[in-house]
Design an enzyme around this catalytic site. Sequence first.
Site, PDB file in Angstrom:
ATOM      1  N   HIS A 135      50.820  40.737  35.096  1.00 17.32           N
ATOM      2  CA  HIS A 135      50.775  39.516  34.284  1.00 17.32           C
ATOM      3  C   HIS A 135      51.935  39.513  33.310  1.00 17.32           C
ATOM      4  O   HIS A 135      52.577  40.546  33.073  1.00 17.32           O
ATOM      5  CB  HIS A 135      49.439  39.375  33.553  1.00 17.32           C
ATOM      6  CG  HIS A 135      49.134  40.486  32.590  1.00 17.32           C
ATOM      7  ND1 HIS A 135      49.736  40.618  31.362  1.00 17.32           N
ATOM      8  CD2 HIS A 135      48.259  41.535  32.683  1.00 17.32           C
ATOM      9  CE1 HIS A 135      49.257  41.681  30.724  1.00 17.32           C
ATOM     10  NE2 HIS A 135      48.377  42.276  31.522  1.00 17.32           N
ATOM     11  N   CYS A 147      47.919  47.831  32.553  1.00 21.48           N
ATOM     12  CA  CYS A 147      48.461  46.752  33.386  1.00 21.48           C
ATOM     13  C   CYS A 147      49.989  46.790  33.391  1.00 21.48           C
ATOM     14  O   CYS A 147      50.622  47.417  32.545  1.00 21.48           O
ATOM     15  CB  CYS A 147      47.979  45.389  32.882  1.00 21.48           C
ATOM     16  SG  CYS A 147      46.281  45.004  33.360  1.00 21.48           S
TER      17      CYS A 147
END
Length: 274
Positions: free
Chosen positions: A235, A251
């Site tokens: 992301h 992440c």
Amino acid sequence: MTRLQTSCGGARPRAATALLALALVVLPLAGCGATQAEGGGAAAPVAPHSSSPEALAALPEANTFGELKSAPADPAHELPAGGEVLHPKADTAVYSAPGAEPIARLPETQIGSPTWVPVIARQGDWAQVLLPTRPNGATGWLHATPEAVESAHNDFEVRVDLAGFRLEILEAGKQTGSWTIGTGKPEHPTPAGRAFILASIKESVNTYSPIVLPLSNHSDSHETFGGGPGTVGLHTWPDNSFVGKATSDGCIRVTREALNRLVELPLGTVVHIT
């Protein structure tokens, strides 16, 4: 971490649209006769154990919320996959080996997106695939007949160099894009290994990224995160303060340009994290 709402924790985010069609070319599957096994030689047909719909429904679901301790580990995580991806036409049994007892069921859809899994080995009508469940690198075998699965070819792969803070997209082995990224902080490192793009979520809970691409792997330091199962995702971020730094909870943070390219990749695209 990617926050994935469960059915008891609120509505699931909507999937982004029009992300699958690119680069997917339907492939014919093997017939019913003896076929060439991976590594050479003829593979004799192996029939799967028959199971009733009730027995299939009772199996644990191979999804990002679950864990399959009995699943075989990825035998060659450093090697590229062959480019084949499979989509179960309905919930289908997952086996520990061709002809063995089923250990799970792979659902037709996952977190709002159709399930596509990459093939890492073939034995006739049997296909070994990466699974989206814990532990990281879990695999299983599908009886991948044309009646059970849709097969497609995917020329794309993603490579992530954690130490170099670099992500690149390759098509047919040739680099088509490369960007500096952010990774997990030392206490919550981004897990290495062979994973794949599991789904595409139009973010409706947080504002840091318009779309989140959950991967099949999970944090080794977070059992849960933000109400979800600790799924690692790709992301972007509101600013570029993350670039070249290890500041996330596991992440992989990417620039908006990189995200725009990543969302064009087919689901099931292999992501090599080293």
